[in-house]
Design an enzyme around this catalytic site. Structure first.
Site, mmCIF file in Angstrom:
data_model
loop_
_atom_site.group_PDB
_atom_site.id
_atom_site.type_symbol
_atom_site.label_atom_id
_atom_site.label_comp_id
_atom_site.label_asym_id
_atom_site.label_seq_id
_atom_site.Cartn_x
_atom_site.Cartn_y
_atom_site.Cartn_z
ATOM 1 N N SER A 105 -52.698 -10.587 10.675
ATOM 2 C CA SER A 105 -53.539 -9.491 10.224
ATOM 3 C C SER A 105 -54.522 -9.126 11.325
ATOM 4 C CB SER A 105 -54.301 -9.905 8.962
ATOM 5 O OG SER A 105 -55.315 -10.817 9.337
ATOM 6 N N LYS A 106 -55.316 -8.098 11.039
ATOM 7 C CA LYS A 106 -56.265 -7.594 12.039
ATOM 8 C C LYS A 106 -57.164 -8.692 12.603
ATOM 9 C CE LYS A 106 -56.528 -2.810 10.607
ATOM 10 N NZ LYS A 106 -56.137 -2.725 9.179
ATOM 11 N N ARG A 107 -57.439 -9.683 11.774
ATOM 12 C CA ARG A 107 -58.286 -10.788 12.238
ATOM 13 C C ARG A 107 -57.726 -11.441 13.495
ATOM 14 N NH1 ARG A 107 -58.139 -15.246 9.824
ATOM 15 N NH2 ARG A 107 -56.394 -14.736 8.455
#
Ligand code: GLU
Length: 494
Positions: A252-254
């Site tokens: 994910s973006k993390r």
């Protein structure tokens, strides 16, 4: 039988690396087997589907070089290839199922279903549709609908038994029917559910192999029930493991960039991204990891795809990108770097052949320091931004030392007699400084480097000197200062 595979994205967002990998595996499989690769847009979720996303998906796939043989933009013999344009087809099939009693209208409201779900969970049971509307006859249902009631359509499925399939990646997969309630085929808004439309489309489009993400494994038994109801022969299935971050959670973006657009903007080469995506869950024979797309087509093997999850490793991607950059010619490197360097204000709109020659040489000197082309902007500042004001402490200490001052003064004395110098001249000068000062090694070279670059480290001087000297004679938006001009400026900082 001709292999026919499809990539079937929902246009509800940008192309995520997980989906891009699915597209790639389908494409590699088709291209290797002389098959057909189809793009189908699954846009029946009208609230979340956007035209803008469809365009972005198409542009991302094109950038990656994953071309399709049939699709919404180019048509084909089995179109239309956008589900929202196939609603009449689904309706026809639904009518058939209803008439044969294989499907039925369901009048349960979302609130009722939610209640049912909660009750099951509270009692520790798996939530599953109770089958309440199974008893309603078709005539009765049609009358209620005529009077304005809203209804979904559900598939009538057995309550017991199991459903099995052989997955090309995961082997035999078995689901108990007890956990599967009658799936919704058509929602009360008249639009088909994913599990329904996908079966009709895969059948009508003669798909032979469904290669998709593992998140769809639990949908497969529902789809197989639909195949069964229609007496359609199901395709082969291959479910690819999920793509995870290094911490083993869904990417994910993390973790960093996740969409193909982002990687493109960050300046990765499409060939490198393709190479890296292919390694997500697939191991090439003999451990060869840096591969061209032609090699991937030749070597790809669905049977060697792993069922354990794939870890997205940004460092590895960077390494692969560097390997792909290395394989470009100097001219190709220069052309790829040009837009970034022009945008930074370093290179002119109109490049002469001298500019290109200079750029090619400069890039070969600096490219080994970077993973991606945009990073060259910082590297090129060594030519265009000679700024002793911003010198770091280490550089300052070097030139302010007694030895530093002495070396630089001698250096300038020699340079002031000349205009442009070449590397041989530089070496001659260094020899004479050595004689006069008695310094050698670091004591001699470090001050010279700082005097020329205002930095404590960077390009080797044998590369740097010819580049600044030649560059200083070319017309750039920001002038490149030659060695003499640089050292003269540095004198003020001693
Ligand atoms: N539209 C589905 C998705 O994007 C397709 C799944 C499938 O390939 O069947 O996940």
């Amino acid at each position: 039988m001709k292999i026919r595979v499809r990539f079937a994205p929902s246009p509800t967002g940008y192309l995520h690396v997980g989906n891009a990998r699915t597209a790639l595996f389908n494409w590699l499989f088709a291209r290797q087997k002389g098959g057909v690769f189809i793009l189908r847009v699954e846009d029946t979720d009208i609230e979340r589907s956007l035209q803008e996303y469809e365009e972005a998906l198409i542009s991302a796939l094109k950038w990656l070089g994953l071309d399709w043989d049939e699709g919404p933009d180019i048509g084909g013999d089995y179109g239309p290839y956008r589900q929202s344009e196939r609603l009449e087809i689904y309706d026809e099939y639904t009518k058939k199922l209803l008439e044969e009693g294989k499907a039925y209208y369901c009048f349960c409201s979302p609130e009722e279903l939610e209640e049912e779900r909660k009750r099951a969970l509270a009692q520790g049971r798996m939530p599953k549709y109770s089958g309440k509307c199974r008893k309603i006859t078709l005539d009765e249902a049609l009358q209620r609908i005529k009077k304005g009631e809203k209804a979904a359509v559900r598939l009538r499925t057995p309550d017991v038994g199991e459903i099995k399939f052989n997955d090309m990646v995961r082997g035999e997969v078995v689901f108990s029917l007890e956990g599967i309630g009658d799936p919704v085929l058509v929602r009360s808004n008249g639009l088909p559910s994913y599990n329904y439309a996908v079966v009709i489309d895969d059948h009508l489009m003669r798909i032979t192999h469904v290669i998709r993400g593992e998140d769809h494994v639990s949908n497969t038994p529902r789809q197989l029930l639909v195949y069964r109801a229609f007496n359609f022969k199901p395709p082969n299935f291959a479910h690819l493991s999920m793509v995870m971050g290094k911490d083993n959670t869904r990417l994910s973006k993390r973790h960093g960039a996740t969409s193909i657009e982002q990687f493109r903007e960050e300046g990765y080469l499409a060939s490198a991204l393709i190479n890296y995506l292919a390694l997500l869950g697939w191991a090439p024979p003999e451990g060869r990891e840096v591969l061209t797309v032609e090699e991937l087509i030749e070597l790809f093997d669905l049977n060697r795809v792993s069922k354990s999850s794939a870890i997205f490793d940004y460092d590895k991607l960077n390494w692969i990108n560097r390997q792909h950059i290395k394989r470009l010619t100097s001219r190709e490197k220069a052309e790829r770097a040009y837009p970034y360097l022009k945008k930074a204000g370093y290179l002119p709109d109109k490049m002469t052949s001298e500019h290109w020659k200079w750029l090619e040489k400069a890039i070969e000197g600096l490219i080994t320091n970077v993973d991606r082309f945009p990073q060259l902007v910082k590297e090129f500042s060594i030519f265009f931004n000679f700024s002793p004001d911003d010198m770091g402490q280490e550089a300052k200490d070097i030139i302010k030392s007694e030895e530093g001052r002495e070396v630089i003064k001698y250096f300038y004395e020699e340079l002031s007699k000349l205009n442009n110098i070449d590397y041989e001249t530089f070496i001659r000068i260094v020899e004479s400084i050595k004689k006069k000062s008695g310094f050698k090694g670091k004591k001699l070279y470090h001050p010279l480097r700082v005097a020329l670059t205002a930095r404590a480290s960077g390009l080797e001087l044998n590369q740097f000197i010819p580049l600044v000297e030649e560059g200083s004679q070319l017309d750039f938006p920001l002038k490149i200062k030659n060695c003499k001009e640089r050292v003269k400026e540095i004198l003020k900082y001693l």
